[in-house]
Design a protein around this motif. Structure first.
Motif, PDB file in Angstrom:
ATOM      1  N   GLY A  65       0.669  -1.192  -0.049  1.00  0.00           N
ATOM      2  CA  GLY A  65      -0.008   0.089   0.106  1.00  0.00           C
ATOM      3  C   GLY A  65       0.512   1.031  -0.092  1.00  0.00           C
ATOM      4  O   GLY A  65       0.242   2.408  -0.512  1.00  0.00           O
ATOM      5  N   VAL A  66       2.070   1.260   0.627  1.00  0.00           N
ATOM      6  CA  VAL A  66       2.834   2.441   0.645  1.00  0.00           C
ATOM      7  C   VAL A  66       4.029   2.943  -0.573  1.00  0.00           C
ATOM      8  O   VAL A  66       3.654   3.673  -1.100  1.00  0.00           O
ATOM      9  CB  VAL A  66       4.201   2.432   2.083  1.00  0.00           C
ATOM     10  N   VAL A  67       3.482   0.723  -1.405  1.00  0.00           N
ATOM     11  CA  VAL A  67       4.976   1.675  -2.336  1.00  0.00           C
ATOM     12  C   VAL A  67       4.011   2.088  -3.543  1.00  0.00           C
ATOM     13  O   VAL A  67       4.408   3.357  -4.597  1.00  0.00           O
ATOM     14  CB  VAL A  67       5.399  -0.037  -2.971  1.00  0.00           C
ATOM     15  N   GLU A  68       2.354   0.874  -3.293  1.00  0.00           N
ATOM     16  CA  GLU A  68       1.380   1.398  -4.039  1.00  0.00           C
ATOM     17  C   GLU A  68       1.579   3.502  -4.318  1.00  0.00           C
ATOM     18  O   GLU A  68       1.620   3.898  -5.099  1.00  0.00           O
ATOM     19  CB  GLU A  68       0.126   1.769  -4.032  1.00  0.00           C
ATOM     20  N   ARG A  69       1.684   4.100  -3.739  1.00  0.00           N
ATOM     21  CA  ARG A  69       0.925   5.482  -3.356  1.00  0.00           C
ATOM     22  C   ARG A  69       2.230   6.532  -3.425  1.00  0.00           C
ATOM     23  O   ARG A  69       2.573   7.474  -3.575  1.00  0.00           O
ATOM     24  CB  ARG A  69       0.886   5.651  -1.564  1.00  0.00           C
TER      25      ARG A  69
END
Length: 323
Positions: A65-69
């Motif tokens: 989820g952090v990578v995506e953002r």
């Protein structure tokens, strides 16, 4: 933080002053809620590579989820596999990964991953900031076992299962797993039970030796740090997280989260990383008070107050000049 208008701003009209100050506020404000992302930093500044290090009983997918953002905002990201074999060997491995990367680096470590970034970043001038997410943050000479015993609140030890192992070269040791029936409660209480069950089934064990080796370096003593305290953490005691953050003088926020804040609150974690990036890029103090608690809403409020002060100063000087 006080935003001082430049001489060019003082000579402009009040409306222009408002636009200029508000643009600064927009640049420095983090995302306000999970699921939101913020824009990139100042134009013309190369974006740093963000290195995300997972901890024990997990793999790099916990950072999805952090990578995506971060990728949505245009940041290069790498989430390397953590061997989970021992503090010295894992830190050396991570240090070699860091040396392969060019340009400025921002490191974020979750849980055991926090101990690794503390060692691996030592002596690397490209590392500009360290971000700890419900993590271990040992001082030089400390062991994670002794550090974890400083404060009550962790339920990890009784939930562990020990499994002897032997490597191909004949080395023997003990792997630690979280018992599947305890995984949800101890590790990921704010995730759905079905998700926690899948994580328990695919968990990666850590060698018990990792908790008895002494830390060889503490990069947080010389590199600015940020810390997310998970107030509902049952793997690492929240009071230990607060102690570590205060000792390091970290810019600190507290989130009502289980141990896996990067999964249950990916937007907040991303905002903290972006705050570290922007602060180091601008060379100005972080919006979060060092060693204290803050929320993303509070940070935006501080920016708004600072913008208002800057506007008042600009308007008054403009009016005085026109008299």
């Amino acid at each position: 933080m006080t935003l001082r208008p430049s001489r060019k701003l003082i000579r402009s009209r009040p409306v222009a002053a408002l636009a200029s100050v508000c643009s600064v506020a927009a640049l420095t404000a983090p995302a306000v809620a999970d699921g939101e992302s913020t824009g990139s930093g100042a134009k013309g500044i190369a974006k740093p590579t963000v290195v995300l290090v997972h901890g024990a009983f997990a793999d790099a997918s916990g950072w999805d989820g952090v990578v995506e953002r971060l990728q949505r905002d245009g940041y290069p990201v790498i989430a390397p596999a953590n061997p989970l074999r021992g503090l010295a060997s894992d830190s050396a491995y991570l240090a070699s990964v860091l040396k392969s990367l060019k340009g400025p680096l921002i490191l974020a470590g979750h849980s055991y991953g926090g101990a690794l970034i503390s060692e691996a970043a030592a002596g690397n001038p490209n590392v500009k900031a360290l971000v700890y997410i419900s993590a271990f943050m040992p001082a030089k000479g400390e062991t994670l076992g002794a550090l974890g015993a400083k404060f009550a609140g962790s339920r990890l030890n009784p939930a562990l299962k020990q499994v002897p192992f032997q490597s191909g070269d004949g080395m023997t040791g003990t792997d630690l797993y979280i018992k599947p029936e305890k995984f949800h409660q101890v590790f990921a209480a704010d995730l759905p039970a079905s998700t926690a069950a899948q994580m328990a089934a695919t968990q990666r064990p850590i060698s018990a030796a990792a908790f008895t080796e002494k830390a060889d370096a503490a990069a947080w003593k010389t590199i600015p740090s940020w810390f997310l305290v998970a107030t509902k953490d049952r793997a690492i005691a929240p009071d230990l997280e607060r102690f570590e953050a205060k000792r390091a003088g970290s810019h600190t926020i507290e989130v009502n989260s289980s141990h896996v804040a990067m999964i249950s609150h990916p937007g907040t974690v991303t905002s903290l990383i972006l705050d570290a990036i922007r602060t180091e890029a601008s060379g100005t103090p972080s919006l979060a008070t060092t060693g204290s608690s803050a929320s993303t809403t509070g940070l935006i409020g501080l920016v708004a107050i600072a913008a208002g002060v800057g506007l008042i100063v600009a308007v008054r000087r403009h009016q005085a000049r026109d008299r």
